[in-house]
Scaffold this motif. Structure first.
Motif, short mmCIF file in Angstrom:
data_model
loop_
_atom_site.label_atom_id
_atom_site.label_comp_id
_atom_site.label_asym_id
_atom_site.label_seq_id
_atom_site.Cartn_x
_atom_site.Cartn_y
_atom_site.Cartn_z
N GLY A 144 1.03 -0.89 0.36
CA GLY A 144 0.10 -0.23 0.13
C GLY A 144 0.64 1.12 0.12
N TRP A 145 0.27 2.16 -0.21
CA TRP A 145 0.40 3.78 -0.46
C TRP A 145 -0.08 4.56 -0.58
N ALA A 146 0.33 5.71 0.22
CA ALA A 146 -0.27 6.92 0.04
C ALA A 146 -1.71 6.69 0.79
N HIS A 147 -2.62 5.63 1.13
CA HIS A 147 -3.85 5.39 1.33
C HIS A 147 -3.77 6.45 2.23
N ASP A 148 -3.46 7.67 3.59
CA ASP A 148 -3.52 8.02 4.11
C ASP A 148 -4.06 9.88 3.34
N VAL A 149 -4.19 9.37 2.34
CA VAL A 149 -4.24 10.65 1.33
C VAL A 149 -5.71 10.72 1.09
#
Length: 341
Positions: free
Chosen positions: A203-208
């Motif tokens: 996963g990557w940048a899921h907090d955006v």
């Protein structure tokens, strides 16, 4: 890229698109027709005078437009989604829609429907839409609207989602997250079989959650994937181009979309770039130093002289980034790819 350049509104692109639209979006039952994307890229970078010569070289790779089966309508479209036999029907549907409504309205309605299936046509579906949108943003006219209809129709017909992925831990940056993408098991041949073998991705940048941050992170992803090609492109020189050009197509489209669609667009673009990386990454990187430090103009000239469609499109993305490492990636693609003759 300066779309105010007079070459972008010279009429050469319109002439080239008229030639291309007599042909279908694929050849040999699967391989994408790259002509509309390449002629747009060449025109966008001041090479409008070269598009017909390039098309003459590419002409043997074009096939007739496919036959129609039955009209796609507002009521029956779900049953036609993802059916490659319906390419002509989908193109007709979007041609009607774009004749009746502003193109951004049509795009805003269909982007969230099509976005989960951006793997169709080995991601050339969304890439073609990205080129069409850039052309329309520069100057809207009938041939460019027709190109958007063809691009959206191709995407709808080849719509292919990916589900059931297991999320692995990622890293803070796009570059580091691409580094930890696991390769698929060996033995899978062809894009569709390789895609089916992708089971786990970080996963990557899921907090955006903010649209502006989503655009910043998507820009970061395009830069990282382009830079990575210089050292990893030997894994599969053609297919690894799409790890950069697919997310860049999404990035090019953002400003034409409602802002509430930017965050899901980032997440879809990351998954696509990571999936392509998983499918084709080499066992190890190689150091790459370009043979000379060239200007952006010189890199474009080398790509055009080489002629390969993926070389030209990666160069187009590299010029969007514009730094030395991106230009090195474009030169690396020239070295790794077979020229168009």
């Amino acid at each position: 890229m300066d779309t105010t350049d007079t070459s972008y509104t010279s009429g050469h692109l319109e002439e080239a698109l008229d030639r291309v639209h007599a042909s279908g979006p694929e050849r040999e039952g699967w391989l994408s027709n790259h002509a509309p994307m390449v002629v747009e890229a060449l025109t966008a970078h001041g090479r409008a005078g070269s598009v017909h010569r390039w098309l003459d070289l590419y002409q043997d790779k074009l096939e007739d437009f496919p036959d129609r089966i039955a009209p796609v309508t507002d009521d029956n479209w779900p049953s036609a989604l993802g059916d490659p036999r319906r390419m002509a029907d989908w193109t007709d549907y979007f041609s009607r829609s774009l004749a009746e409504r502003p193109w951004k309205s049509v795009l805003a309605e269909w982007w969230p429907r099509l976005l989960p299936g951006l793997y169709g046509g080995a991601t050339h579906t969304v890439i073609r839409v990205g080129h069409a949108v850039r052309a329309l943003e520069a100057h809207a006219n009938a041939p460019r609207l027709t190109e958007l209809a063809h691009a959206l129709g191709y995407w709808a017909a080849r719509h292919q989602p990916v589900t059931g992925l297991v999320e692995l831990p990622g890293a803070p940056t796009a570059a580091d997250s691409l580094e930890v993408v696991p390769a698929i098991e060996p033995g899978h041949v062809g894009f569709r079989n390789r895609l089916a073998a992708v089971r786990r991705l970080p996963g990557w940048a899921h907090d955006v959650t903010d649209p502006d941050t989503a655009k910043e992170r998507l820009t970061e992803l395009v830069r990282a994937a382009t830079h990575r090609y210089a050292t990893h492109g030997h894994g599969e020189p053609t297919m690894l181009v799409h790890a950069a050009t697919a997310p860049n197509a999404v990035l090019r489209t953002l400003d034409s979309l409602p802002r509430d669609q930017w965050v899901p667009s980032l997440h879809a673009a990351w998954t696509a770039s990571a999936a392509v990386t998983s499918m084709y990454a080499p066992p190890a990187p190689v150091a790459y130093v370009p043979p000379a430090r060239l200007t952006a103009e010189e890199v474009v000239e080398r790509a055009l002289a080489h002629g390969d469609e993926h070389v030209i499109k990666l160069t187009d993305t590299a010029l969007d980034i514009g730094d030395e490492q991106a230009l090195a990636a474009a030169l690396r693609s020239v070295e790794l790819s077979e020229p168009l003759t």
